[in-house]
Design an enzyme around this catalytic site. Structure first.
Site, mmCIF file in Angstrom:
data_model
loop_
_atom_site.group_PDB
_atom_site.id
_atom_site.type_symbol
_atom_site.label_atom_id
_atom_site.label_comp_id
_atom_site.label_asym_id
_atom_site.label_seq_id
_atom_site.Cartn_x
_atom_site.Cartn_y
_atom_site.Cartn_z
ATOM 1 N N ASP A 288 0.799 -1.228 0.000
ATOM 2 C CA ASP A 288 0.000 0.000 0.000
ATOM 3 C C ASP A 288 0.832 1.279 0.000
ATOM 4 O O ASP A 288 0.303 2.372 0.158
ATOM 5 C CB ASP A 288 -0.958 0.005 1.194
ATOM 6 C CG ASP A 288 -0.235 -0.022 2.535
ATOM 7 O OD1 ASP A 288 1.021 -0.037 2.536
ATOM 8 O OD2 ASP A 288 -0.916 -0.037 3.567
ATOM 9 N N HIS A 380 29.195 10.016 2.732
ATOM 10 C CA HIS A 380 30.622 9.702 2.657
ATOM 11 C C HIS A 380 30.920 8.808 1.457
ATOM 12 O O HIS A 380 31.830 9.094 0.662
ATOM 13 C CB HIS A 380 31.045 9.001 3.956
ATOM 14 C CG HIS A 380 32.444 8.457 3.953
ATOM 15 N ND1 HIS A 380 33.470 9.035 4.661
ATOM 16 C CD2 HIS A 380 32.987 7.375 3.332
ATOM 17 C CE1 HIS A 380 34.582 8.339 4.473
ATOM 18 N NE2 HIS A 380 34.307 7.312 3.668
ATOM 19 N N GLU A 381 30.157 7.730 1.313
ATOM 20 C CA GLU A 381 30.463 6.758 0.265
ATOM 21 C C GLU A 381 30.213 7.331 -1.132
ATOM 22 O O GLU A 381 31.003 7.107 -2.058
ATOM 23 C CB GLU A 381 29.654 5.479 0.473
ATOM 24 C CG GLU A 381 29.989 4.731 1.748
ATOM 25 C CD GLU A 381 31.447 4.310 1.840
ATOM 26 O OE1 GLU A 381 32.145 4.280 0.799
ATOM 27 O OE2 GLU A 381 31.910 4.026 2.946
ATOM 28 N N HIS A 384 33.023 9.350 -2.296
ATOM 29 C CA HIS A 384 34.103 8.636 -2.993
ATOM 30 C C HIS A 384 33.852 8.620 -4.497
ATOM 31 O O HIS A 384 34.789 8.711 -5.301
ATOM 32 C CB HIS A 384 34.209 7.204 -2.474
ATOM 33 C CG HIS A 384 34.950 7.066 -1.174
ATOM 34 N ND1 HIS A 384 36.200 7.595 -0.967
ATOM 35 C CD2 HIS A 384 34.606 6.445 -0.015
ATOM 36 C CE1 HIS A 384 36.608 7.306 0.266
ATOM 37 N NE2 HIS A 384 35.650 6.611 0.859
ATOM 38 N N TYR A 395 44.331 5.845 -3.715
ATOM 39 C CA TYR A 395 43.912 5.430 -2.379
ATOM 40 C C TYR A 395 45.078 4.851 -1.573
ATOM 41 O O TYR A 395 45.103 3.679 -1.210
ATOM 42 C CB TYR A 395 42.789 4.406 -2.492
ATOM 43 C CG TYR A 395 41.943 4.298 -1.238
ATOM 44 C CD1 TYR A 395 41.174 5.371 -0.796
ATOM 45 C CD2 TYR A 395 41.903 3.119 -0.502
ATOM 46 C CE1 TYR A 395 40.395 5.280 0.335
ATOM 47 C CE2 TYR A 395 41.126 3.013 0.634
ATOM 48 C CZ TYR A 395 40.375 4.097 1.048
ATOM 49 O OH TYR A 395 39.610 3.993 2.180
ATOM 50 N N GLU A 404 39.764 9.974 1.748
ATOM 51 C CA GLU A 404 38.882 9.694 2.888
ATOM 52 C C GLU A 404 38.383 10.988 3.540
ATOM 53 O O GLU A 404 37.220 11.103 3.920
ATOM 54 C CB GLU A 404 39.612 8.841 3.925
ATOM 55 C CG GLU A 404 39.636 7.365 3.611
ATOM 56 C CD GLU A 404 38.240 6.757 3.637
ATOM 57 O OE1 GLU A 404 37.423 7.134 4.480
ATOM 58 O OE2 GLU A 404 37.983 5.886 2.790
ATOM 59 N N ASP A 475 46.705 0.043 6.675
ATOM 60 C CA ASP A 475 45.658 0.978 6.262
ATOM 61 C C ASP A 475 46.102 1.786 5.047
ATOM 62 O O ASP A 475 45.810 2.959 4.924
ATOM 63 C CB ASP A 475 45.286 1.913 7.424
ATOM 64 C CG ASP A 475 44.019 2.718 7.171
ATOM 65 O OD1 ASP A 475 43.172 2.248 6.385
ATOM 66 O OD2 ASP A 475 43.901 3.822 7.733
ATOM 67 N N HIS A 480 42.685 6.030 6.627
ATOM 68 C CA HIS A 480 41.586 6.314 7.553
ATOM 69 C C HIS A 480 42.050 7.056 8.803
ATOM 70 O O HIS A 480 41.231 7.520 9.584
ATOM 71 C CB HIS A 480 40.891 5.013 7.985
ATOM 72 C CG HIS A 480 40.063 4.389 6.910
ATOM 73 N ND1 HIS A 480 40.492 3.331 6.163
ATOM 74 C CD2 HIS A 480 38.824 4.688 6.459
ATOM 75 C CE1 HIS A 480 39.558 2.984 5.290
ATOM 76 N NE2 HIS A 480 38.542 3.800 5.439
#
Length: 824
Positions: A288, A380-381, A384, A395, A404, A475, A480
């Site tokens: 609905d 955020h994503e 990118h 990266y 980032e 990392d 990050h």
């Protein structure tokens, strides 16, 4: 495939030996260097610019191109400031040099500056001894996946259908390029240009996607550049994080699904069913179109589908409204979101969200996270994706940290706008991921990076060393972690602050507001940064961006410079330390009752806010716009009414001399009264003697004519904003301004018409402005939302409502209007 251009194509910027080129340094005002000694940015002196038509010659001269070097024009953009940006891709003997692009920036037909990354490639044999097939085997051995996407027949078939290309495949096709070797520990090879095969390797299990570069002679992997980047280290819809929201849907077999096509090429949200196959994902379907908490707030967390859909809408709207960008690629690209993703089908829950190069993917979390569909994670994503289409920051190490950091910036900006626009609760602009943590807290803090183990100073406390062998275990060189430096720079630029950083530099930054800071950051990323940019490059780039937007010597340029000094990159404005801040405290102004009337719209320059009641006062000082001394300005504003439109008294103030009050001559810039629900305007002139810098704009709407800038009053509302004055004097000597402001008159306007009223089946709705009605909602006299009425094509179907009196709220996309009607 070997990607080579013909000799004829490459004659444009090649064909001259370095000895034949002589740089004319007398034309250069500023020149900053890349880490390889080539120019990063060259700005030319006023009056010494060259015509845009001679851009190839300018590049030859300034970059000292050798016989083997070529620059091929890749694209041309014209921005909102009237700048023309020509971007060139570097080639060496016809082979593409990866991450090496150079841009020419021109205005009014004259080249004002050039910027980018140029590689000195000398003496490389461009004939590979390793073929693409053998190199791919090396790349796959490096990734070490159990299954790759091209090995799954369903995924391959889906790709062919999606791209409408029977030849489409996920299997990597090798491209011969020249790229820096960023993994070797051999001093003779490390960071040196290398002939390599480039592959886009998409692994299904374990999940990963990256560009893998294999030395075309030795077979060693020289670079891994991740395409999938992670958020952390490891209708009416009752959403999980954003309250009950109106979401665009589409009819389908069985009801409605989460699709909408008014934004670019569309926004679509799918259910991955706790699996890792996009092909096997299905639609969420509601019979609905009323996606209630009773249906979706279940053990499966199906209510997060609404957050993903709403987050994508809000992110698209942010980029469109604030930066004039049409989706992440500026070409209306469709935004697809997949929730309930798990890299191990039926596993314990996927602790991540990511952009995979084409779609958004959200896990449900496990021990650390709740489902990762919060607004700032979505912003955020997709940030990118914007980076991929603009600066394309590699990266790893400093460029990866900025990749980032920019995504955190866009997550914060998207969330801040959504909070302002929709009145969302439970969110903090300067915390990232605060809603998805099971144990509370956040992933990162932009205002205090140290609180979550990040540095707030370049190479200061918590700084993670960059590395020549970036991997997931380190990392990728601290992407990050070291992003905290860019995050804190942006926070200081927007909000201001003072203190002493980790390298003992005392700083003070006057904030310019989040809107101006965002415009500077976006221009930095989209115009001036390149794939290999460093923090030093970003400082140069952002100063150029602020100069383009607000002028040399402006308060914004000073703030940008001092914010970089605060985080340990470069000198303060004018050199040395920054001056201590002058604290200004403003008096309180607040309405006591907003049950009947409130401010629902304010627009001045880039400040544009539509709102409901804000409990008598709204602090919008994080929103700002620039106004030039001596300029004429028009401010627009309007009142919202619960039902009857009463006469309201408007007074608008600007603290031109920045002394903390609005009592000086001319600081009342608009004054008058009106009983209109329509948009009102007032025009004022900024005094030429106003003090340059950020100051307070105050808008007061009250039912009492005696209300001033500094008191509490019975009915109405006050809203505060920031204006940045440019081109004014450094001292304020009084203003010969508009005495009494601009009269608004007392016209009564019927902004909305509904008929027939009373209505039995259909209520027709029309706005006096002739604007289309975008949405319509109905509440009963208790203020409860009524869901039995459906709005389509300017008509509200009320046949299903019980007899009685209702309040109708409609919007034209800018402001809301209210009217009562009777269902008979």
């Amino acid at each position: 495939m070997i990607n080579k251009y013909s000799a004829a194509t490459l004659l444009l910027l090649g064909g001259l030996t370095s000895s034949a080129l002589a740089q004319d340094y007398s034309r250069v005002q500023v020149q900053d260097q890349n880490d390889n000694g080539t120019p990063y940015l060259v700005r030319f002196r006023a009056g010494k610019e060259a015509p845009l038509s001679t851009a190839p010659a300018v590049l030859r001269e300034q970059l000292q191109l050798a016989q083997e070097d070529q620059l091929v024009q890749a694209k041309t953009d014209i921005d909102q400031l009237g700048y023309v940006h020509e971007k060139y891709q570097q080639y060496y003997k016809g082979i593409k040099v990866e991450h090496a692009t150079y841009s020419v920036h021109a205005r009014k037909g004259q080249v004002e500056s050039i910027s980018g990354q140029f590689e000195k490639v000398r003496g490389i044999n461009t004939t590979p001894s390793l073929d693409a097939k053998a190199a791919l085997e090396r790349a796959m051995a490096f990734v070490g996946a159990r299954t790759y996407m091209w090995q799954d027949a369903r995924e391959e078939a889906s790709l062919k259908q999606q791209e409408n290309n029977p030849a489409a495949t996920y299997k990597p096709q090798g491209e011969l390029v020249i790229v820096r070797n960023q993994r070797s520990t051999n001093a003779l090879k490390a960071n040196k240009p290398t002939l390599a095969w480039k592959f886009n390797v998409y692994a299904k299990a374990p999940l990963s996607r990256a560009y893998i570069y294999v030395d075309a002679n030795s077979g060693e992997v020289v670079l891994q550049d991740n395409i999938i980047k992670h958020a952390g280290a490891t209708a009416s819809f009752a959403t999980a994080y954003n309250g009950t929201r109106s979401l665009a849907t589409e009819t389908t077999t069985g009801g409605y699904r989460l699709r909408e096509y008014t934004r670019g090429l569309g926004i679509e949200t799918y259910n991955a069913k706790k699996g890792n196959s996009y092909t096997a994902a299905v639609d969420f379907i509601d019979a609905d179109n009323n996606w209630t908490a009773a249906e979706y707030n279940n053990a499966n967390y199906d209510n997060v589908a609404g957050d993903a859909h709403f987050g994508a809408q809000a992110t698209y709207d942010y980029w469109s409204a604030v930066h004039g960008r049409n989706s992440y690629d500026n070409a209306g690209a469709k935004i697809k979101s997949y929730v309930h993703f798990d890299d191990v089908p039926g596993g314990a829950g996927y602790e991540n969200a990511f952009w995979n190069g084409s779609v958004m993917t959200y896990g449900d979390g496990a021990s650390t996270f709740k489902p990762l569909t919060a607004m700032d994670v979505c912003g955020h994503e997709i940030g990118h994706a914007v980076c991929e289409k603009t600066a394309n920051l590699t990266y790893q190490n400093e460029s990866g940290a900025m990749n980032e950091g920019f995504s955190d910036i866009w997550g914060a900006c998207v969330e801040a706008r959504a909070v302002s626009q929709y009145g969302l609760t439970g969110k903090s602009t300067w915390l990232i991921g605060e809603e998805i943590m099971k144990a509370g807290g956040a992933l990162r803090s932009m205002s205090n990076p140290n609180a979550y183990g990040q540095p707030d100073t370049y190479k200061g406390t918590n700084w993670r060393a960059t590395t020549t062998s970036p991997t997931s275990s380190n990392d990728y060189g601290g992407v990050h972690t070291n992003s905290g430096v860019l995050n804190f720079w942006f926070y200081l630029l927007a909000q201001g602050g003072s203190g002493t950083n980790d390298i003992s530099s005392a700083y003070s930054v006057t904030g310019v507001g989040i809107d101006a800071a965002a415009k500077i950051a976006y221009r930095t990323e989209s115009v001036y940064l390149t794939a290999s940019s460093t923090y030093a490059n970003a400082r140069t780039a952002s100063i150029s961006a602020a100069t383009d937007l607000y002028g040399a010597g402006s308060a914004q340029v000073t703030a940008v410079t001092n914010a970089w000094y605060a985080v340990g990159v470069g000198a303060a404005a004018g050199g040395g330390t920054t001056p201590p801040p002058t604290t200004v405290t403003y008096c309180t102004s607040k309405g006591g009752n907003v049950a009947y009337e409130w401010i629902d719209y304010v627009k001045l320059g880039t400040i544009a806010r539509t709102s409901a009641a804000d409990a008598g006062y709204y602090n919008g000082t994080a929103s700002s716009t620039s106004i030039a001394a001596g300029s004429s300005q028009t401010i627009s504003f309007s009142a919202g009414f619960a039902s009857t439109a009463y006469t309201e008294y408007w007074k608008i103030f600007i603290d031109y001399n920045q002394d903390g009050d609005f009592a000086d001559a001319g600081e009342t810039v608009v004054s008058g009264s009106s009983a209109s629900t329509g948009t009102l305007t007032g025009t004022f002139t900024v005094p030429s003697t106003a003090k340059s810098g950020a100051t307070r704009l105050r808008v007061v709407m009250s039912d009492a004519s005696a209300t001033t800038s500094c008191n509490s009053y019975s009915y109405g509302e006050t809203e505060d904003y920031t204006v940045n004055i440019t081109g004014g004097t450094l001292a304020f000597d009084g203003v010969a301004g508009i005495t009494g402001g601009t009269a608004l008159g007392n016209s009564v306007e019927k902004a909305i018409s509904v008929f027939p009223n009373p209505a039995s089946e259909v209520l027709n709705i029309a706005l006096a402005s002739k604007a289309p009605v975008v949405s319509a909602t109905v509440t009963d006299l208790r203020g409860a939302r009524v869901v039995g009425a459906r709005f389509e094509n300017g008509q509200l179907n009320v046949a299903g409502l019980a007899k009685g009196i209702y309040l109708l709220t409609v919007s034209d996309g800018q402001k809301s209007f209210h009217e009562r009607f009777v269902k008979e």
